[in-house]
Write a protein that holds these residues in place. Structure first.
Motif, PDB file in Angstrom:
ATOM      1  N   GLU A 173       0.825  -1.203   0.000  1.00 29.83           N
ATOM      2  CA  GLU A 173       0.000   0.000   0.000  1.00 29.83           C
ATOM      3  C   GLU A 173       0.863   1.258   0.000  1.00 29.83           C
ATOM      4  O   GLU A 173       1.880   1.331   0.683  1.00 29.83           O
ATOM      5  CB  GLU A 173      -0.932   0.015   1.222  1.00 29.83           C
ATOM      6  CG  GLU A 173      -1.976  -1.088   1.199  1.00 29.83           C
ATOM      7  CD  GLU A 173      -2.976  -0.945   2.334  1.00 29.83           C
ATOM      8  OE1 GLU A 173      -2.891   0.066   3.066  1.00 29.83           O
ATOM      9  OE2 GLU A 173      -3.833  -1.840   2.484  1.00 29.83           O
ATOM     10  N   GLN A 174       0.432   2.259  -0.764  1.00 26.07           N
ATOM     11  CA  GLN A 174       1.166   3.522  -0.810  1.00 26.07           C
ATOM     12  C   GLN A 174       0.967   4.304   0.483  1.00 26.07           C
ATOM     13  O   GLN A 174      -0.116   4.301   1.072  1.00 26.07           O
ATOM     14  CB  GLN A 174       0.696   4.373  -1.994  1.00 26.07           C
ATOM     15  CG  GLN A 174       1.427   5.708  -2.103  1.00 26.07           C
ATOM     16  CD  GLN A 174       1.123   6.437  -3.392  1.00 26.07           C
ATOM     17  OE1 GLN A 174       0.747   5.820  -4.379  1.00 26.07           O
ATOM     18  NE2 GLN A 174       1.296   7.758  -3.383  1.00 26.07           N
ATOM     19  N   VAL A 175       2.045   4.948   0.915  1.00 25.06           N
ATOM     20  CA  VAL A 175       2.023   5.749   2.151  1.00 25.06           C
ATOM     21  C   VAL A 175       2.356   7.187   1.796  1.00 25.06           C
ATOM     22  O   VAL A 175       3.272   7.443   0.997  1.00 25.06           O
ATOM     23  CB  VAL A 175       3.038   5.201   3.175  1.00 25.06           C
ATOM     24  CG1 VAL A 175       3.093   6.106   4.404  1.00 25.06           C
ATOM     25  CG2 VAL A 175       2.684   3.781   3.573  1.00 25.06           C
ATOM     26  N   THR A 176       1.635   8.136   2.378  1.00 33.87           N
ATOM     27  CA  THR A 176       1.924   9.561   2.188  1.00 33.87           C
ATOM     28  C   THR A 176       2.093  10.216   3.545  1.00 33.87           C
ATOM     29  O   THR A 176       1.247  10.058   4.425  1.00 33.87           O
ATOM     30  CB  THR A 176       0.797  10.261   1.407  1.00 33.87           C
ATOM     31  OG1 THR A 176       0.641   9.631   0.130  1.00 33.87           O
ATOM     32  CG2 THR A 176       1.128  11.734   1.199  1.00 33.87           C
ATOM     33  N   LEU A 177       3.209  10.938   3.715  1.00 36.97           N
ATOM     34  CA  LEU A 177       3.494  11.649   4.958  1.00 36.97           C
ATOM     35  C   LEU A 177       3.799  13.103   4.627  1.00 36.97           C
ATOM     36  O   LEU A 177       4.486  13.387   3.643  1.00 36.97           O
ATOM     37  CB  LEU A 177       4.697  11.026   5.676  1.00 36.97           C
ATOM     38  CG  LEU A 177       4.586   9.543   6.056  1.00 36.97           C
ATOM     39  CD1 LEU A 177       5.914   9.042   6.615  1.00 36.97           C
ATOM     40  CD2 LEU A 177       3.476   9.324   7.074  1.00 36.97           C
ATOM     41  N   ASN A 178       3.296  14.028   5.457  1.00 39.79           N
ATOM     42  CA  ASN A 178       3.550  15.435   5.192  1.00 39.79           C
ATOM     43  C   ASN A 178       4.897  15.865   5.743  1.00 39.79           C
ATOM     44  O   ASN A 178       5.576  15.117   6.463  1.00 39.79           O
ATOM     45  CB  ASN A 178       2.417  16.309   5.742  1.00 39.79           C
ATOM     46  CG  ASN A 178       2.257  16.177   7.247  1.00 39.79           C
ATOM     47  OD1 ASN A 178       3.240  16.114   7.985  1.00 39.79           O
ATOM     48  ND2 ASN A 178       1.017  16.149   7.720  1.00 39.79           N
ATOM     49  N   ALA A 179       5.280  17.094   5.432  1.00 42.97           N
ATOM     50  CA  ALA A 179       6.596  17.597   5.810  1.00 42.97           C
ATOM     51  C   ALA A 179       6.798  17.609   7.320  1.00 42.97           C
ATOM     52  O   ALA A 179       7.906  17.370   7.808  1.00 42.97           O
ATOM     53  CB  ALA A 179       6.806  18.996   5.231  1.00 42.97           C
ATOM     54  N   GLU A 180       5.739  17.904   8.081  1.00 40.94           N
ATOM     55  CA  GLU A 180       5.873  17.935   9.533  1.00 40.94           C
ATOM     56  C   GLU A 180       6.162  16.547  10.084  1.00 40.94           C
ATOM     57  O   GLU A 180       6.854  16.409  11.097  1.00 40.94           O
ATOM     58  CB  GLU A 180       4.595  18.496  10.156  1.00 40.94           C
ATOM     59  CG  GLU A 180       4.364  19.977   9.853  1.00 40.94           C
ATOM     60  CD  GLU A 180       3.120  20.507  10.536  1.00 40.94           C
ATOM     61  OE1 GLU A 180       2.415  19.706  11.194  1.00 40.94           O
ATOM     62  OE2 GLU A 180       2.833  21.709  10.419  1.00 40.94           O
ATOM     63  N   GLN A 181       5.621  15.518   9.455  1.00 44.44           N
ATOM     64  CA  GLN A 181       5.825  14.159   9.941  1.00 44.44           C
ATOM     65  C   GLN A 181       7.225  13.638   9.667  1.00 44.44           C
ATOM     66  O   GLN A 181       7.789  12.903  10.483  1.00 44.44           O
ATOM     67  CB  GLN A 181       4.794  13.222   9.297  1.00 44.44           C
ATOM     68  CG  GLN A 181       3.370  13.450   9.766  1.00 44.44           C
ATOM     69  CD  GLN A 181       2.373  12.622   8.978  1.00 44.44           C
ATOM     70  OE1 GLN A 181       2.200  12.809   7.777  1.00 44.44           O
ATOM     71  NE2 GLN A 181       1.723  11.690   9.651  1.00 44.44           N
ATOM     72  N   ILE A 182       7.810  14.035   8.534  1.00 40.67           N
ATOM     73  CA  ILE A 182       9.121  13.481   8.203  1.00 40.67           C
ATOM     74  C   ILE A 182      10.270  14.417   8.548  1.00 40.67           C
ATOM     75  O   ILE A 182      11.408  13.989   8.669  1.00 40.67           O
ATOM     76  CB  ILE A 182       9.202  13.106   6.702  1.00 40.67           C
ATOM     77  CG1 ILE A 182       9.094  14.353   5.826  1.00 40.67           C
ATOM     78  CG2 ILE A 182       8.150  12.095   6.339  1.00 40.67           C
ATOM     79  CD1 ILE A 182       9.367  14.092   4.373  1.00 40.67           C
ATOM     80  N   GLY A 183       9.980  15.716   8.725  1.00 37.04           N
ATOM     81  CA  GLY A 183      11.032  16.658   9.064  1.00 37.04           C
ATOM     82  C   GLY A 183      11.896  16.997   7.867  1.00 37.04           C
ATOM     83  O   GLY A 183      11.546  16.720   6.720  1.00 37.04           O
ATOM     84  N   ALA A 184      13.053  17.596   8.139  1.00 42.67           N
ATOM     85  CA  ALA A 184      13.967  18.001   7.068  1.00 42.67           C
ATOM     86  C   ALA A 184      14.540  16.773   6.376  1.00 42.67           C
ATOM     87  O   ALA A 184      14.771  15.739   7.003  1.00 42.67           O
ATOM     88  CB  ALA A 184      15.091  18.858   7.638  1.00 42.67           C
TER      89      ALA A 184
END
Length: 241
Positions: free
Chosen positions: A192-203
């Protein structure tokens, strides 16, 4: 298909020089190099880059627990002080897996040295990254692709359909600084494809490690991976403003 963009064509030829292409793509690039002077020049530039970079690479010593996990994942015996031909250290040094692992790391460093702005302390504004996660070992094959867009949104896309035992979970990790240790990006469902926003993954920065590990149901009981490494790869800058 050979790309028309000069940047994309140069990157593809670099992959060919490093032996990272499979057939029939490698044959297509080889024929291009034989027939096109610009392509041949790009191939020579890559070879020179590779040789120069190999002379500059410093020795790196991984943390003991990281090294142990790498050895276990690749099926290598722990290295010993003995240097005899039959010692584990000698077998490891002569292992095809070692040289493929070294080639992969060198490929990453060459790509990073070629792409402008990659080795800066801070990521360029609007940068995008890609990481191909492969199975560790001699028969490495791509399993997942990580893409980070200019807004910092990460997408994790599966290329395989793995069967995971019901009592186990697959956990997604990232590592920027070994001194800080890995950081969990959560559990994923295989395929399954996963999408994470910038706040979740950081720099995100070039060379950043991403990996998927097989953990107990519900995830690792610690703040670091404890199970088998299923897929692993590093981020490469693909575009910047």
């Amino acid at each position: 298909m050979i790309p028309t963009s000069p940047a994309d064509r140069r990157a593809l030829i670099g992959e060919y020089v490093l032996g990272l292409l499979g057939e029939p793509e490698a044959t297509e690039v080889r024929e291009l190099i034989e027939a096109d002077k610009d392509a041949a020049r790009m191939a020579l530039e890559w070879e020179r880059h590779l040789l120069e970079l190999a002379d500059e690479l410093p020795a790196q010593t991984p943390a003991p627990n990281t090294w142990e996990r790498i050895q276990q994942s690749l099926g290598w015996l722990p290295a010993e002080s003995s240097r005899s031909a039959d010692s584990p250290a000698a077998r490891w040094w002569n292992s095809l897996g070692l040289w493929r692992l070294t080639t992969g790391a060198l490929a990453l460093l060459v790509l990073l040295s070629w792409l402008p702005g990659v080795l800066r302390d801070q990521a360029p504004a609007g940068a995008t990254y890609t990481a191909v996660l492969q199975q560790p070992g001699e028969a490495a094959s791509p399993g997942w692709v990580v893409n980070i867009d200019a807004e910092g949104t990460l997408s994790l896309v599966s290329l395989v359909e793995d069967q995971i035992p019901e009592d186990r979970s697959v956990q997604f990790w990232t590592l920027i600084d070994p001194a800080e240790g890995p950081r969990s990006l959560g559990l994923i469902e295989p395929g399954e494809q996963v999408t994470l926003n910038a706040e979740q993954i950081g720099a995100v920065q070039a060379g950043q490690l991403f990996e998927l590990t097989l953990e107990p149901a519900g995830g690792s009981p610690l703040d670091r991976p404890t199970g088998e490494v299923l897929y692993i790869g590093r981020a490469v800058l693909t575009a910047s403003n």
